[in-house]
Design a protein around this motif. Structure first.
Motif, mmCIF file in Angstrom:
data_model
loop_
_atom_site.group_PDB
_atom_site.id
_atom_site.type_symbol
_atom_site.label_atom_id
_atom_site.label_comp_id
_atom_site.label_asym_id
_atom_site.label_seq_id
_atom_site.Cartn_x
_atom_site.Cartn_y
_atom_site.Cartn_z
ATOM 1 N N VAL A 11 -4.222 -30.481 27.551
ATOM 2 C CA VAL A 11 -4.702 -29.869 28.500
ATOM 3 C C VAL A 11 -5.258 -30.729 29.636
ATOM 4 C CG1 VAL A 11 -6.702 -28.119 29.368
ATOM 5 C CG2 VAL A 11 -5.235 -27.464 27.212
ATOM 6 N N ASP A 12 -4.844 -30.876 30.770
ATOM 7 C CA ASP A 12 -5.324 -31.681 31.739
ATOM 8 C C ASP A 12 -5.681 -31.064 32.858
ATOM 9 O OD1 ASP A 12 -5.978 -33.992 33.438
ATOM 10 O OD2 ASP A 12 -3.732 -34.910 33.361
ATOM 11 N N THR A 13 -7.158 -30.776 33.188
ATOM 12 C CA THR A 13 -7.273 -30.035 34.454
ATOM 13 C C THR A 13 -7.792 -30.933 35.571
ATOM 14 O OG1 THR A 13 -9.720 -29.931 33.483
ATOM 15 C CG2 THR A 13 -8.256 -28.074 33.000
ATOM 16 N N PHE A 14 -7.548 -32.237 35.322
ATOM 17 C CA PHE A 14 -7.853 -33.204 36.636
ATOM 18 C C PHE A 14 -6.752 -33.571 37.320
ATOM 19 C CE2 PHE A 14 -11.530 -33.317 33.603
ATOM 20 C CZ PHE A 14 -12.520 -33.564 34.403
ATOM 21 N N VAL A 15 -6.698 -32.813 38.530
ATOM 22 C CA VAL A 15 -5.358 -33.227 39.432
ATOM 23 C C VAL A 15 -6.150 -34.547 40.248
ATOM 24 C CG1 VAL A 15 -4.686 -31.024 39.671
ATOM 25 C CG2 VAL A 15 -6.351 -31.586 41.373
ATOM 26 N N ASP A 16 -5.182 -35.252 40.873
ATOM 27 C CA ASP A 16 -5.637 -36.623 41.347
ATOM 28 C C ASP A 16 -6.720 -36.542 42.112
ATOM 29 O OD1 ASP A 16 -3.377 -37.853 40.322
ATOM 30 O OD2 ASP A 16 -2.021 -37.381 41.989
ATOM 31 N N GLU A 17 -6.995 -35.612 43.035
ATOM 32 C CA GLU A 17 -8.160 -35.805 43.826
ATOM 33 C C GLU A 17 -9.344 -35.188 43.312
ATOM 34 O OE1 GLU A 17 -6.131 -31.770 44.530
ATOM 35 O OE2 GLU A 17 -5.215 -33.796 44.692
ATOM 36 N N GLN A 18 -9.410 -34.821 42.042
ATOM 37 C CA GLN A 18 -10.477 -34.421 41.412
ATOM 38 C C GLN A 18 -10.928 -35.546 40.243
ATOM 39 O OE1 GLN A 18 -9.198 -30.747 39.415
ATOM 40 N NE2 GLN A 18 -10.569 -29.711 40.704
ATOM 41 N N ARG A 19 -10.095 -36.519 40.194
ATOM 42 C CA ARG A 19 -10.529 -37.539 39.335
ATOM 43 C C ARG A 19 -11.601 -38.412 39.842
ATOM 44 N NH1 ARG A 19 -4.459 -39.434 38.004
ATOM 45 N NH2 ARG A 19 -3.643 -37.577 37.094
ATOM 46 N N TYR A 70 -5.413 -31.082 22.968
ATOM 47 C CA TYR A 70 -6.192 -32.315 23.282
ATOM 48 C C TYR A 70 -6.573 -32.012 24.842
ATOM 49 C CZ TYR A 70 -4.335 -34.487 19.234
ATOM 50 O OH TYR A 70 -4.060 -34.923 17.584
ATOM 51 N N GLU A 71 -7.652 -32.483 25.044
ATOM 52 C CA GLU A 71 -8.028 -32.269 26.486
ATOM 53 C C GLU A 71 -8.253 -33.711 27.062
ATOM 54 O OE1 GLU A 71 -11.133 -29.229 27.123
ATOM 55 O OE2 GLU A 71 -11.594 -29.875 25.211
ATOM 56 N N ILE A 72 -7.710 -34.034 28.316
ATOM 57 C CA ILE A 72 -7.883 -34.974 29.092
ATOM 58 C C ILE A 72 -9.222 -35.106 29.712
ATOM 59 C CG2 ILE A 72 -6.976 -36.855 30.594
ATOM 60 C CD1 ILE A 72 -5.259 -36.432 27.962
ATOM 61 N N VAL A 73 -9.976 -36.198 29.466
ATOM 62 C CA VAL A 73 -11.381 -35.917 30.042
ATOM 63 C C VAL A 73 -11.818 -37.326 30.436
ATOM 64 C CG1 VAL A 73 -12.094 -33.666 28.904
ATOM 65 C CG2 VAL A 73 -12.662 -35.822 27.816
ATOM 66 N N PRO A 74 -12.822 -37.393 31.463
ATOM 67 C CA PRO A 74 -13.772 -38.478 31.881
ATOM 68 C C PRO A 74 -14.456 -38.861 30.515
ATOM 69 C CG PRO A 74 -13.958 -36.922 33.526
ATOM 70 C CD PRO A 74 -13.534 -36.480 32.488
ATOM 71 N N HIS A 75 -14.798 -40.152 30.187
ATOM 72 C CA HIS A 75 -15.391 -40.483 28.929
ATOM 73 C C HIS A 75 -15.810 -42.222 29.080
ATOM 74 C CE1 HIS A 75 -16.943 -40.694 25.081
ATOM 75 N NE2 HIS A 75 -16.207 -41.489 24.633
ATOM 76 N N ASP A 76 -17.138 -42.504 28.894
ATOM 77 C CA ASP A 76 -17.488 -43.542 28.803
ATOM 78 C C ASP A 76 -17.061 -44.621 29.851
ATOM 79 O OD1 ASP A 76 -19.213 -45.392 27.386
ATOM 80 O OD2 ASP A 76 -17.742 -46.065 25.870
ATOM 81 N N GLY A 77 -17.012 -44.101 31.090
ATOM 82 C CA GLY A 77 -16.815 -45.013 32.160
ATOM 83 C C GLY A 77 -15.281 -44.954 32.310
ATOM 84 N N GLY A 78 -14.247 -44.342 31.665
ATOM 85 C CA GLY A 78 -12.892 -44.440 31.570
ATOM 86 C C GLY A 78 -12.531 -42.958 31.556
ATOM 87 N N TRP A 79 -11.524 -42.871 30.796
ATOM 88 C CA TRP A 79 -10.549 -41.709 30.305
ATOM 89 C C TRP A 79 -10.567 -41.467 28.732
ATOM 90 C CZ3 TRP A 79 -10.339 -37.619 33.802
ATOM 91 C CH2 TRP A 79 -10.473 -37.912 35.071
ATOM 92 N N ALA A 80 -10.354 -40.403 28.376
ATOM 93 C CA ALA A 80 -10.059 -40.307 26.802
ATOM 94 C C ALA A 80 -9.487 -38.738 26.570
ATOM 95 C CB ALA A 80 -11.334 -40.113 26.044
ATOM 96 N N TYR A 81 -8.870 -38.788 25.475
ATOM 97 C CA TYR A 81 -8.484 -37.455 25.152
ATOM 98 C C TYR A 81 -9.456 -36.955 24.127
ATOM 99 C CZ TYR A 81 -5.955 -39.753 21.164
ATOM 100 O OH TYR A 81 -5.827 -40.553 20.097
ATOM 101 N N ARG A 82 -9.541 -35.627 24.111
ATOM 102 C CA ARG A 82 -10.595 -35.132 23.196
ATOM 103 C C ARG A 82 -10.005 -33.872 22.444
ATOM 104 N NH1 ARG A 82 -15.468 -32.774 26.537
ATOM 105 N NH2 ARG A 82 -13.867 -31.129 27.029
ATOM 106 N N LEU A 83 -10.507 -33.862 21.160
ATOM 107 C CA LEU A 83 -9.982 -32.823 20.159
ATOM 108 C C LEU A 83 -11.312 -31.967 19.695
ATOM 109 C CD1 LEU A 83 -8.087 -30.975 18.719
ATOM 110 C CD2 LEU A 83 -7.844 -32.828 16.963
ATOM 111 N N GLY A 84 -11.745 -30.753 19.811
ATOM 112 C CA GLY A 84 -12.978 -30.359 19.657
ATOM 113 C C GLY A 84 -13.917 -31.208 20.198
ATOM 114 N N GLY A 85 -14.906 -31.659 19.461
ATOM 115 C CA GLY A 85 -16.136 -32.529 19.759
ATOM 116 C C GLY A 85 -15.819 -33.994 19.778
ATOM 117 N N ALA A 86 -14.637 -34.309 19.184
ATOM 118 C CA ALA A 86 -14.452 -36.068 19.010
ATOM 119 C C ALA A 86 -13.344 -36.482 20.007
ATOM 120 C CB ALA A 86 -13.727 -35.719 17.670
#
Length: 89
Positions: free
Chosen positions: A78-86, A6-22
């Motif tokens: 997997v969370d590649t966004f550290v505080d200053e990159q968010r 699962y990846e933590i990513v910016p999504h739709d004006g907020g944040w989401a977790y993503r698996l593959g393309g979902a």
């Protein structure tokens, strides 16, 4: 063994977790999306009763498999966004 990431990513004006393309639903904050992914990760580790599974393969043939209920996948977040990159939510 299957591995789920699962990846933590910016999504739709907020944040989401993503698996593959979902994507999951959008959460207002990064921390809420991360906590939701952790909950899903823990749920992936819960075993179940033994069962025979029927499914249709890519060629359209029906298959049956026995699952002992304990063959749980390996799960990682997997969370590649550290505080200053968010980006702002």
């Amino acid at each position: 063994m299957v591995k789920i990431i699962y990846e933590i990513v910016p999504h739709d004006g907020g944040w989401a977790y993503r698996l593959g393309g979902a994507y999951s639903e959008a959460f207002p904050t990064h921390d809420q999306a991360l906590e939701a992914a952790r909950i899903v990760m823990l749920e992936q580790q819960v075993g179940d009763e033994p069962v025979t599974i029927s499914y249709q393969d890519e060629a359209g043939r029906w298959r049956e498999e026995y699952s002992d209920g304990g063959d749980r996948p390996e799960v990682e977040i997997v969370d590649t966004f550290v505080d200053e990159q968010r980006p702002p939510a």
